[in-house]
Design a protein around this motif. Structure first.
Motif, mmCIF file in Angstrom:
data_model
loop_
_atom_site.group_PDB
_atom_site.id
_atom_site.type_symbol
_atom_site.label_atom_id
_atom_site.label_comp_id
_atom_site.label_asym_id
_atom_site.label_seq_id
_atom_site.Cartn_x
_atom_site.Cartn_y
_atom_site.Cartn_z
ATOM 1 N N ALA A 179 22.064 -17.709 27.735
ATOM 2 C CA ALA A 179 20.612 -17.714 27.554
ATOM 3 C C ALA A 179 20.245 -18.075 26.112
ATOM 4 O O ALA A 179 19.320 -18.852 25.873
ATOM 5 N N SER A 180 20.970 -17.540 25.171
ATOM 6 C CA SER A 180 20.674 -17.784 23.759
ATOM 7 C C SER A 180 20.904 -19.243 23.365
ATOM 8 O O SER A 180 20.145 -19.804 22.579
ATOM 9 N N PHE A 181 21.951 -19.855 23.894
ATOM 10 C CA PHE A 181 22.308 -21.223 23.518
ATOM 11 C C PHE A 181 21.804 -22.283 24.498
ATOM 12 O O PHE A 181 22.099 -23.460 24.331
ATOM 13 N N TYR A 182 21.072 -21.865 25.527
ATOM 14 C CA TYR A 182 20.586 -22.798 26.546
ATOM 15 C C TYR A 182 21.745 -23.621 27.113
ATOM 16 O O TYR A 182 21.681 -24.834 27.229
ATOM 17 N N MET A 183 22.815 -22.895 27.426
ATOM 18 C CA MET A 183 24.002 -23.500 28.016
ATOM 19 C C MET A 183 24.282 -22.798 29.342
ATOM 20 O O MET A 183 23.762 -21.719 29.601
ATOM 21 N N THR A 184 25.114 -23.408 30.135
ATOM 22 C CA THR A 184 25.478 -22.788 31.406
ATOM 23 C C THR A 184 26.505 -21.687 31.168
ATOM 24 O O THR A 184 27.207 -21.679 30.148
ATOM 25 N N THR A 185 26.599 -20.778 32.114
ATOM 26 C CA THR A 185 27.599 -19.716 31.986
ATOM 27 C C THR A 185 29.005 -20.318 32.037
ATOM 28 O O THR A 185 29.913 -19.810 31.386
ATOM 29 N N GLY A 186 29.161 -21.390 32.783
ATOM 30 C CA GLY A 186 30.467 -22.066 32.847
ATOM 31 C C GLY A 186 30.886 -22.598 31.485
ATOM 32 O O GLY A 186 32.046 -22.463 31.076
ATOM 33 N N ALA A 187 29.944 -23.207 30.781
ATOM 34 C CA ALA A 187 30.235 -23.745 29.444
ATOM 35 C C ALA A 187 30.561 -22.615 28.465
ATOM 36 O O ALA A 187 31.476 -22.734 27.644
ATOM 37 N N ASN B 285 6.648 -19.899 22.209
ATOM 38 C CA ASN B 285 6.158 -19.264 23.442
ATOM 39 C C ASN B 285 5.706 -20.307 24.461
ATOM 40 O O ASN B 285 5.954 -20.159 25.661
ATOM 41 N N HIS B 286 5.053 -21.354 23.971
ATOM 42 C CA HIS B 286 4.630 -22.447 24.854
ATOM 43 C C HIS B 286 5.859 -23.097 25.508
ATOM 44 O O HIS B 286 5.871 -23.335 26.725
ATOM 45 N N LEU B 287 6.889 -23.385 24.707
ATOM 46 C CA LEU B 287 8.095 -24.011 25.252
ATOM 47 C C LEU B 287 8.802 -23.082 26.231
ATOM 48 O O LEU B 287 9.307 -23.540 27.263
ATOM 49 N N ASP B 288 8.809 -21.777 25.938
ATOM 50 C CA ASP B 288 9.378 -20.805 26.886
ATOM 51 C C ASP B 288 8.654 -20.866 28.226
ATOM 52 O O ASP B 288 9.277 -20.844 29.293
ATOM 53 N N ALA B 289 7.327 -20.965 28.175
ATOM 54 C CA ALA B 289 6.532 -21.036 29.406
ATOM 55 C C ALA B 289 6.836 -22.319 30.169
ATOM 56 O O ALA B 289 6.934 -22.308 31.403
ATOM 57 N N GLU B 290 7.000 -23.428 29.437
ATOM 58 C CA GLU B 290 7.333 -24.705 30.085
ATOM 59 C C GLU B 290 8.710 -24.650 30.729
ATOM 60 O O GLU B 290 8.915 -25.165 31.824
ATOM 61 N N ILE B 291 9.650 -24.007 30.053
ATOM 62 C CA ILE B 291 10.996 -23.846 30.608
ATOM 63 C C ILE B 291 10.934 -23.004 31.875
ATOM 64 O O ILE B 291 11.543 -23.333 32.888
ATOM 65 N N LYS B 292 10.138 -21.938 31.814
ATOM 66 C CA LYS B 292 9.996 -21.049 32.974
ATOM 67 C C LYS B 292 9.391 -21.803 34.167
ATOM 68 O O LYS B 292 9.768 -21.575 35.314
ATOM 69 N N LYS B 293 8.444 -22.713 33.904
ATOM 70 C CA LYS B 293 7.828 -23.504 34.973
ATOM 71 C C LYS B 293 8.849 -24.356 35.721
ATOM 72 O O LYS B 293 8.688 -24.641 36.897
ATOM 73 N N LEU B 294 9.899 -24.761 35.017
ATOM 74 C CA LEU B 294 10.928 -25.575 35.655
ATOM 75 C C LEU B 294 11.708 -24.767 36.684
ATOM 76 O O LEU B 294 12.371 -25.335 37.547
ATOM 77 N N ASP B 295 11.617 -23.432 36.543
ATOM 78 C CA ASP B 295 12.275 -22.517 37.469
ATOM 79 C C ASP B 295 13.760 -22.842 37.621
ATOM 80 O O ASP B 295 14.302 -22.868 38.726
ATOM 81 N N ILE B 296 14.383 -23.108 36.502
ATOM 82 C CA ILE B 296 15.820 -23.376 36.505
ATOM 83 C C ILE B 296 16.523 -22.172 35.906
ATOM 84 O O ILE B 296 16.209 -21.737 34.814
ATOM 85 N N ASP B 297 17.460 -21.659 36.648
ATOM 86 C CA ASP B 297 18.248 -20.530 36.162
ATOM 87 C C ASP B 297 19.407 -21.090 35.378
ATOM 88 O O ASP B 297 20.364 -21.629 35.932
ATOM 89 N N ILE B 298 19.337 -20.987 34.065
ATOM 90 C CA ILE B 298 20.359 -21.566 33.204
ATOM 91 C C ILE B 298 21.749 -21.014 33.500
ATOM 92 O O ILE B 298 22.754 -21.667 33.307
ATOM 93 N N LYS B 299 21.800 -19.791 34.014
ATOM 94 C CA LYS B 299 23.089 -19.155 34.282
ATOM 95 C C LYS B 299 23.865 -19.855 35.393
ATOM 96 O O LYS B 299 25.074 -19.819 35.423
ATOM 97 N N SER B 300 23.177 -20.508 36.284
ATOM 98 C CA SER B 300 23.875 -21.087 37.428
ATOM 99 C C SER B 300 24.074 -22.584 37.306
ATOM 100 O O SER B 300 24.637 -23.198 38.202
ATOM 101 N N GLU B 301 23.614 -23.189 36.239
ATOM 102 C CA GLU B 301 23.741 -24.640 36.081
ATOM 103 C C GLU B 301 25.191 -25.042 35.944
ATOM 104 O O GLU B 301 25.984 -24.435 35.333
#
Length: 157
Positions: free
Chosen positions: A57-65, A141-157
């Motif tokens: 979550a902190s690095f905007y990377m997948t859990t696999g990476a 905060n704006h970018l966080d909201a935009e990321i949330k709108k994408l509804d992508i779970d970074i953990k599962s990428e």
């Protein structure tokens, strides 16, 4: 180009100059480590009970990476994994003594860079700092909201 575009371009330009200027000393002092490894070391030292999920979550990377990265750091003897007695499932990371040495080198370099740039920051008023910090927080905060709108779970990428 409007002012918003000028600000974004300015942020990018300043960031790229900082990276370029700091790169040579960083690479010379930490030549056996990639930037992502050093930043992972820094995160683990500064955040209690670091785990794959928090790092991803902190690095905007997948859990696999992150899993791959932490395995490399374990193999190099920089970090070690541990489990809590009350939670045998979750795996956490902490620095080894060798990891703490790498962390210290990195922190010392950052202090050196801050000292180099102090001449500029000493000229900034409290009001200017408050204004800049307010803008950065709002934009983040704006970018966080935009990321949330994408509804992508970074953990599962």
């Amino acid at each position: 180009m409007n002012k918003a575009e000028q600000v974004i371009r300015g942020f990018r330009d300043v960031y790229n100059k900082m990276v370029w200027l700091n790169k040579f000393k960083m690479e010379d002092s930490l030549k056996d480590y990639k930037s992502s490894e050093v930043h992972c070391i820094e995160y683990i030292e500064k955040n209690v009970d670091s785990n794959v999920t928090k790092l991803a979550a902190s690095f905007y990377m997948t859990t696999g990476a992150i899993t791959k990265l932490t395995k490399k750091l374990i193999k190099k003897g920089i970090i070690e994994s541990y489990k809590k007695p009350d939670n045998k499932k979750e795996i956490y990371f902490r620095l080894t003594s060798q990891g703490k040495v790498i962390y210290k080198i990195h922190e010392d370099l950052h202090k050196e860079f801050q000292e180099r740039d102090k001449v500029i920051f000493d000229q900034v008023s409290e009001e200017q700092f408050d204004s800049m910090l307010s803008f950065v927080e709002k934009y983040s905060n704006h970018l966080d909201a935009e990321i949330k709108k994408l509804d992508i779970d970074i953990k599962s990428e």
